[in-house]
Design a protein around this motif. Sequence first.
Motif, mmCIF file in Angstrom:
data_model
loop_
_atom_site.group_PDB
_atom_site.id
_atom_site.type_symbol
_atom_site.label_atom_id
_atom_site.label_comp_id
_atom_site.label_asym_id
_atom_site.label_seq_id
_atom_site.Cartn_x
_atom_site.Cartn_y
_atom_site.Cartn_z
ATOM 1 N N ALA A 14 -3.805 27.306 20.668
ATOM 2 C CA ALA A 14 -3.678 28.745 20.446
ATOM 3 C C ALA A 14 -4.389 29.194 19.176
ATOM 4 O O ALA A 14 -4.711 30.373 19.021
ATOM 5 C CB ALA A 14 -2.204 29.127 20.368
ATOM 6 N N GLY A 15 -4.614 28.265 18.228
ATOM 7 C CA GLY A 15 -5.372 28.617 17.032
ATOM 8 C C GLY A 15 -4.566 28.771 15.762
ATOM 9 O O GLY A 15 -4.975 29.501 14.856
ATOM 10 N N LEU A 36 -7.000 26.712 29.727
ATOM 11 C CA LEU A 36 -7.362 28.098 30.020
ATOM 12 C C LEU A 36 -6.464 29.090 29.291
ATOM 13 O O LEU A 36 -6.945 30.038 28.661
ATOM 14 C CB LEU A 36 -7.304 28.352 31.530
ATOM 15 C CG LEU A 36 -7.576 29.790 31.983
ATOM 16 C CD1 LEU A 36 -8.985 30.229 31.591
ATOM 17 C CD2 LEU A 36 -7.351 29.929 33.481
ATOM 18 N N TRP A 37 -5.137 28.912 29.390
ATOM 19 C CA TRP A 37 -4.228 29.885 28.778
ATOM 20 C C TRP A 37 -4.328 29.875 27.259
ATOM 21 O O TRP A 37 -4.246 30.926 26.622
ATOM 22 C CB TRP A 37 -2.786 29.617 29.228
ATOM 23 C CG TRP A 37 -2.537 29.950 30.659
ATOM 24 C CD1 TRP A 37 -3.413 30.562 31.526
ATOM 25 C CD2 TRP A 37 -1.358 29.687 31.418
ATOM 26 N NE1 TRP A 37 -2.830 30.701 32.766
ATOM 27 C CE2 TRP A 37 -1.572 30.172 32.734
ATOM 28 C CE3 TRP A 37 -0.139 29.101 31.124
ATOM 29 C CZ2 TRP A 37 -0.612 30.078 33.732
ATOM 30 C CZ3 TRP A 37 0.833 28.995 32.122
ATOM 31 C CH2 TRP A 37 0.596 29.487 33.412
ATOM 32 N N ALA A 38 -4.509 28.689 26.664
ATOM 33 C CA ALA A 38 -4.679 28.621 25.209
ATOM 34 C C ALA A 38 -5.956 29.353 24.797
ATOM 35 O O ALA A 38 -5.981 30.041 23.770
ATOM 36 C CB ALA A 38 -4.716 27.165 24.744
ATOM 37 N N CYS A 39 -7.020 29.227 25.613
ATOM 38 C CA CYS A 39 -8.264 29.957 25.343
ATOM 39 C C CYS A 39 -8.040 31.468 25.405
ATOM 40 O O CYS A 39 -8.561 32.221 24.574
ATOM 41 C CB CYS A 39 -9.347 29.564 26.343
ATOM 42 S SG CYS A 39 -10.176 28.022 25.964
ATOM 43 N N GLU A 40 -7.261 31.905 26.377
ATOM 44 C CA GLU A 40 -6.977 33.338 26.503
ATOM 45 C C GLU A 40 -6.210 33.842 25.279
ATOM 46 O O GLU A 40 -6.447 34.949 24.790
ATOM 47 C CB GLU A 40 -6.194 33.603 27.790
ATOM 48 C CG GLU A 40 -7.034 33.410 29.050
ATOM 49 C CD GLU A 40 -6.227 33.542 30.331
ATOM 50 O OE1 GLU A 40 -4.993 33.717 30.244
ATOM 51 O OE2 GLU A 40 -6.827 33.478 31.416
ATOM 52 N N THR A 41 -5.294 33.014 24.784
ATOM 53 C CA THR A 41 -4.556 33.369 23.570
ATOM 54 C C THR A 41 -5.503 33.472 22.379
ATOM 55 O O THR A 41 -5.456 34.435 21.605
ATOM 56 C CB THR A 41 -3.457 32.322 23.279
ATOM 57 O OG1 THR A 41 -2.466 32.377 24.309
ATOM 58 C CG2 THR A 41 -2.779 32.569 21.941
ATOM 59 N N PHE A 345 0.806 35.646 22.573
ATOM 60 C CA PHE A 345 0.567 34.425 23.352
ATOM 61 C C PHE A 345 0.392 34.784 24.819
ATOM 62 O O PHE A 345 1.206 35.498 25.406
ATOM 63 C CB PHE A 345 1.719 33.432 23.163
ATOM 64 C CG PHE A 345 1.786 32.889 21.771
ATOM 65 C CD1 PHE A 345 1.076 31.751 21.411
ATOM 66 C CD2 PHE A 345 2.518 33.552 20.794
ATOM 67 C CE1 PHE A 345 1.098 31.272 20.115
ATOM 68 C CE2 PHE A 345 2.551 33.083 19.488
ATOM 69 C CZ PHE A 345 1.834 31.936 19.144
ATOM 70 N N LYS A 346 -0.688 34.276 25.415
ATOM 71 C CA LYS A 346 -1.019 34.559 26.804
ATOM 72 C C LYS A 346 -0.511 33.434 27.714
ATOM 73 O O LYS A 346 -0.113 32.370 27.261
ATOM 74 C CB LYS A 346 -2.529 34.733 26.950
ATOM 75 C CG LYS A 346 -3.098 35.922 26.172
ATOM 76 C CD LYS A 346 -2.549 37.238 26.700
ATOM 77 C CE LYS A 346 -3.178 38.427 26.028
ATOM 78 N NZ LYS A 346 -2.677 39.698 26.582
ATOM 79 N N GLY A 347 -0.626 33.673 29.021
ATOM 80 C CA GLY A 347 -0.098 32.709 29.983
ATOM 81 C C GLY A 347 1.382 32.941 30.224
ATOM 82 O O GLY A 347 2.007 33.813 29.621
ATOM 83 N N LYS A 348 1.952 32.159 31.106
ATOM 84 C CA LYS A 348 3.378 32.300 31.415
ATOM 85 C C LYS A 348 4.217 31.730 30.278
ATOM 86 O O LYS A 348 3.783 30.809 29.576
ATOM 87 C CB LYS A 348 3.703 31.565 32.720
ATOM 88 C CG LYS A 348 3.056 32.169 33.951
ATOM 89 C CD LYS A 348 3.451 31.385 35.205
ATOM 90 C CE LYS A 348 2.794 31.972 36.456
ATOM 91 N NZ LYS A 348 3.127 31.198 37.672
ATOM 92 N N PRO A 349 5.450 32.244 30.104
ATOM 93 C CA PRO A 349 6.320 31.673 29.061
ATOM 94 C C PRO A 349 6.581 30.191 29.281
ATOM 95 O O PRO A 349 6.489 29.384 28.349
ATOM 96 C CB PRO A 349 7.611 32.491 29.191
ATOM 97 C CG PRO A 349 7.183 33.781 29.804
ATOM 98 C CD PRO A 349 6.055 33.427 30.731
ATOM 99 N N THR A 350 6.906 29.806 30.511
ATOM 100 C CA THR A 350 7.131 28.393 30.837
ATOM 101 C C THR A 350 6.552 28.105 32.219
ATOM 102 O O THR A 350 6.308 29.011 33.009
ATOM 103 C CB THR A 350 8.639 28.041 30.869
ATOM 104 O OG1 THR A 350 9.283 28.840 31.876
ATOM 105 C CG2 THR A 350 9.303 28.294 29.526
ATOM 106 N N ILE A 351 6.342 26.826 32.494
ATOM 107 C CA ILE A 351 5.949 26.384 33.842
ATOM 108 C C ILE A 351 6.758 25.138 34.170
ATOM 109 O O ILE A 351 7.399 24.541 33.296
ATOM 110 C CB ILE A 351 4.440 26.061 33.943
ATOM 111 C CG1 ILE A 351 4.048 24.974 32.920
ATOM 112 C CG2 ILE A 351 3.603 27.302 33.756
ATOM 113 C CD1 ILE A 351 2.639 24.453 33.110
ATOM 114 N N VAL A 352 6.737 24.727 35.444
ATOM 115 C CA VAL A 352 7.408 23.484 35.814
ATOM 116 C C VAL A 352 6.693 22.323 35.125
ATOM 117 O O VAL A 352 5.563 22.462 34.659
ATOM 118 C CB VAL A 352 7.434 23.269 37.347
ATOM 119 C CG1 VAL A 352 8.206 24.384 38.019
ATOM 120 C CG2 VAL A 352 6.023 23.194 37.915
ATOM 121 N N SER A 353 7.339 21.186 35.060
ATOM 122 C CA SER A 353 6.807 20.063 34.288
ATOM 123 C C SER A 353 5.430 19.626 34.791
ATOM 124 O O SER A 353 5.130 19.681 35.981
ATOM 125 C CB SER A 353 7.766 18.879 34.346
ATOM 126 O OG SER A 353 7.636 18.191 35.561
#
Length: 395
Positions: A14-15, A36-41, A345-353
């Motif tokens: 995330a930076g 991808l999501w970290a890049c979007e953040t 912070f971008k992307g979903k808050p959580t995802i499945v494992s």
Amino acid sequence: MKKKAKVLDTFSGAGGFSLGFQMAGAEVIGAIESDLWACETFKANHPKAKVIHSDIKKLNDSKIRELFGKSKIDIVLGGPPCQGYSIANKKSGDPKDPRNSLFEEFLRIGKILNPQVMIMENVPNLINSRTQNGEFVLTIITQELEKLGYDVQHKVLEATSYGVPQIRKRLFVVASKIKLKSFFPEPTHCINNTKDLFTNKLDSCPTLWDAISDLPELEAREGGEVLQYTLPAINKFQKTMRIGSKILFNHKAMNHSKRLVERFSSMKWGDSSSDAPDHLRPLKRNSLEFSEKSFDQNNRRMYPEKPCHTIPASFYANFVHPYKNRNFTAREGARIQTFPDWFVFKGKPTIVSHKLLQKEGRLEEKHLCQYNQIGNAVPPFLAKAIAKNILKQME
């Protein structure tokens, strides 16, 4: 105007690392990150930076030169993935040679761009790690950087010593081509009862409650990705976090079951799920039978007047709010990590494992969620302390 030092963040996530350098007055030129999501953040919070979404191994030397060679990068930051060296990893006593790992990619960036300073962040256990041949991993890393013409020093820094309300030790390796009198910053903060009684020079490190008590009060299932402030900032830390922000991002409470809320309500400060009454013990997945596993570190209720325990990548299940019967929100974790409130912070808050996604062949869904991005980050205040020390000497 004096020239700002230009920073490239590799393995950026995330930076948080480069954000600390920006806070200290550097210019963040770009980032390389495979998620991808970290890049979007990163893009959302550094709109002028060149953010490259790619596995760093797929960027050949000419591509790196094309992307960043004309920018005259002064500082390269990086936290090459460190799972093999972590004390949480049972195989950490038998790591691979770093010359055959992602550390080699960090070195390659140094060879191509020739920055004045390179700084690598990793887990403290790297100091004790040896290769399969018995060589100390850190010795190899130091030697490889020295071959490129750098003076190299390493040190484990404690985040609370720099105003981060969290007990978090991280190893930093600083490699410099300019003469540094000090490679690492002196502590600026201390935990209340360890203040220097003679000089009284250090500030008190904020506690967990100092960090999050002004955030909107939420019960389980409440909150949202964008909220208004409902309480005033009451201390220096909170006022600093709010600079540049009129709204609050990523403050959504987990959708806990009624039974889990009841379990949390039975726990006092310092208790974990293993201390809950028998009838509230965790159940096996998709079953009404009690689980025989009891993880002592899961869902521990934090003490409000102490710094928080280390925020890991999966902290959505590690900590219980000091007063509410729920886990931390992503924003509460971000506050504990010292990300300012304007940082979204971008992307979903959580995802499945990730293990389950791999098992089911759903790799296209395998991204770093908001909690992962926050827990993986270098705390910006810690990075800022390192940056101020380096930048002052670069001038």
